[in-house]
Write an enzyme that holds these catalytic residues in place. Structure first.
Site, PDB file in Angstrom:
ATOM      1  N   ASN A  49       0.820  -1.213   0.000  1.00 36.96           N
ATOM      2  CA  ASN A  49       0.000   0.000   0.000  1.00 36.96           C
ATOM      3  C   ASN A  49       0.855   1.265   0.000  1.00 36.96           C
ATOM      4  OD1 ASN A  49      -2.375  -1.454  -0.029  1.00 36.96           O
ATOM      5  ND2 ASN A  49      -2.632  -1.400   2.191  1.00 36.96           N
ATOM      6  N   ASP A  96       1.546   1.487  -9.701  1.00 34.56           N
ATOM      7  CA  ASP A  96       0.219   0.873  -9.661  1.00 34.56           C
ATOM      8  C   ASP A  96       0.260  -0.542 -10.212  1.00 34.56           C
ATOM      9  OD1 ASP A  96      -2.661   1.040  -9.209  1.00 34.56           O
ATOM     10  OD2 ASP A  96      -2.856   1.076 -11.388  1.00 34.56           O
ATOM     11  N   ARG A 104       2.384  -9.787  -3.023  1.00 39.34           N
ATOM     12  CA  ARG A 104       2.600 -11.243  -3.096  1.00 39.34           C
ATOM     13  C   ARG A 104       4.009 -11.644  -2.656  1.00 39.34           C
ATOM     14  NH1 ARG A 104      -0.863 -10.196  -7.398  1.00 39.34           N
ATOM     15  NH2 ARG A 104       0.838  -9.802  -8.867  1.00 39.34           N
ATOM     16  N   ASP A 117      -5.772   0.249  -3.463  1.00 41.76           N
ATOM     17  CA  ASP A 117      -5.344   0.459  -4.845  1.00 41.76           C
ATOM     18  C   ASP A 117      -6.438   1.123  -5.670  1.00 41.76           C
ATOM     19  OD1 ASP A 117      -5.367  -0.809  -7.799  1.00 41.76           O
ATOM     20  OD2 ASP A 117      -3.294  -0.547  -7.156  1.00 41.76           O
ATOM     21  N   HIS A 118      -7.633   0.532  -5.648  1.00 39.95           N
ATOM     22  CA  HIS A 118      -8.737   1.079  -6.439  1.00 39.95           C
ATOM     23  C   HIS A 118      -9.189   2.435  -5.899  1.00 39.95           C
ATOM     24  CE1 HIS A 118      -8.542  -2.493  -8.593  1.00 39.95           C
ATOM     25  NE2 HIS A 118      -9.764  -2.981  -8.448  1.00 39.95           N
ATOM     26  N   ASP A 121      -6.795   4.914  -7.279  1.00 36.38           N
ATOM     27  CA  ASP A 121      -7.051   5.054  -8.721  1.00 36.38           C
ATOM     28  C   ASP A 121      -8.295   5.897  -8.986  1.00 36.38           C
ATOM     29  OD1 ASP A 121      -4.854   3.508  -9.267  1.00 36.38           O
ATOM     30  OD2 ASP A 121      -5.975   1.667  -9.635  1.00 36.38           O
TER      31      ASP A 121
END
Length: 391
Positions: A49, A96, A104, A117-118, A121
């Site tokens: 993040n 991004d 991961r 993330d979204h 965005d």
């Protein structure tokens, strides 16, 4: 006030699995190797993040530069400013693209990552379009409004599609990949050749239209064609989204019509602010940037509620408190159409826009912080750092 995530939906966070289908050829054959090397730059102690946040901050740097040199979206910036736009947006797009890889490789992937993330965005998308409008010198016009609203429509449909299909679809041309590449190259070219390239007449480029005919046609520049192209590109995207939603609903035994109705919150908000601008030409001509930033916060909240519902398995959110300033502002703007005086007249309407911006920014901040705290507490994780596991 009701919580953004009711307690009975919290257990679904532990069941959630992110799924995506990326058909981009550029992702697969051009940028994959670059992304795989870039992610290694970040230490394993850095949270995914934080990568996302650092990328988004570069967009804010570009916006600050734009406000300093081209606040009305028509001024010519120094060449280095366009180069800075190109670099900042490229960094944003790159970070991004690798934040999921960082999650991961650090073993910290979680629903919060997708939300964060979204969420970033959704805040950034309108700002990037404002930067591009400035690069093309579209000015405070309906062309800029259309460019921003086309991008927001694309983002909303993608989010709505993911909610119903449980899969994030990225087509052969998508904003996070091809859109970022196109923007970076366009601003780079602008820095080299100057923004006047966007004022080139389309008819001059075609070269076969007689001047007698051109004189009767509306002025159409290369910048205008970019907006038209984005709008035309939205048509197959929306069609594909609705098709995928319909197929998923039939497989799940759900109502297709009910799913389609989930577009109403977006249509209501964008339709309303469009009417507001139509009724208040002074806001359009002189205060469009602050107005679009207000719309961007409202949009990000509306989309954010959908993303939260997606990862928690909650019902699709309908109209909410973020629609209040939108509907109030529109009612104020159209009051003279029905024989009423404006509560906020032409001299005070800018104050109303700033009040709406303050309301939406505060409301969005409350939403984001509350959701982050709720998820972090429930999953026993941190947002911007990696929580050390107990020995």
């Amino acid at each position: 006030m009701a919580p953004y995530i009711p307690q009975n939906y919290l257990p679904n966070l532990k069941k959630y699995k992110y799924q995506a289908i990326d058909k981009s050829l550029i992702s697969r054959y051009v940028l994959a190797g670059y992304w795989n090397q870039l992610v290694k730059v970040f230490p394993l102690t850095m949270a995914a993040n934080m990568v996302t946040l650092l990328g988004a901050l570069h967009v804010l740097i570009a916006v600050a530069l734009n406000q300093a040199y081209a606040p009305n979206l028509v001024e010519r910036c120094p060449a280095w400013v366009y180069f800075a736009f190109s670099l900042c947006i490229w960094i944003y797009g790159s970070f991004d693209a690798v934040d999921g890889k960082q999650a991961r490789r650090t073993g910290t992937a979680s629903p919060l990552g997708e939300l964060f993330d979204h969420g970033c965005d959704s805040l950034v998308v309108s700002l990037v379009m404002i930067l591009f409008a400035s690069t093309c010198q579209l000015g405070e016009t309906w062309w800029t409004v259309a460019l921003v609203f086309f991008a927001l429509a694309n983002f909303y449909m993608s989010t709505m599609e993911e909610y119903h299909t449980h899969v994030l679809f990225l087509g052969y041309f998508s904003g996070p990949v091809e859109g970022i590449v196109a923007f970076s190259l366009a601003t780079l070219a602008t820095g080299i050749m100057g923004p006047q390239i966007w004022a080139t007449s389309v008819y001059d480029i075609i070269g076969v239209v007689p001047q007698s005919v051109v004189a009767r046609l509306p002025a159409l520049t290369l910048a205008h064609m970019v907006v038209v192209g984005v709008g035309l590109g939205l048509i197959p995207t929306v069609y594909a989204s609705f098709s995928n939603i319909a197929r998923a609903c039939r497989e799940q035994g759900k109502s297709v019509a009910s799913a389609y109705a989930d577009a109403v919150p977006f249509v209501a908000s964008i339709g309303s602010v469009s009417v507001w601008l139509l009724a208040s030409p002074l806001i359009l001509r002189e205060h469009l940037v602050v107005f679009l930033i207000f719309v961007g916060f409202a949009f990000s909240y509306i989309v954010g509620r959908v993303i939260v519902a997606h990862v928690t398995g909650a019902p699709f959110p309908k109209l909410n408190r973020m629609h209040v300033p939108i509907f109030f502002g529109t009612a104020n703007a159209v009051a003279p159409w029905f024989g009423f005086a404006k509560p906020f007249d032409a001299h005070n309407e800018l104050l109303l826009v700033w009040l709406c911006l303050a309301y939406t920014a505060i409301q969005y901040a409350h939403f984001a912080l509350e959701v982050i705290d709720t998820i972090c507490t429930y999953l026993n994780i941190n947002c911007l750092t990696i929580k050390q596991k107990a020995a």
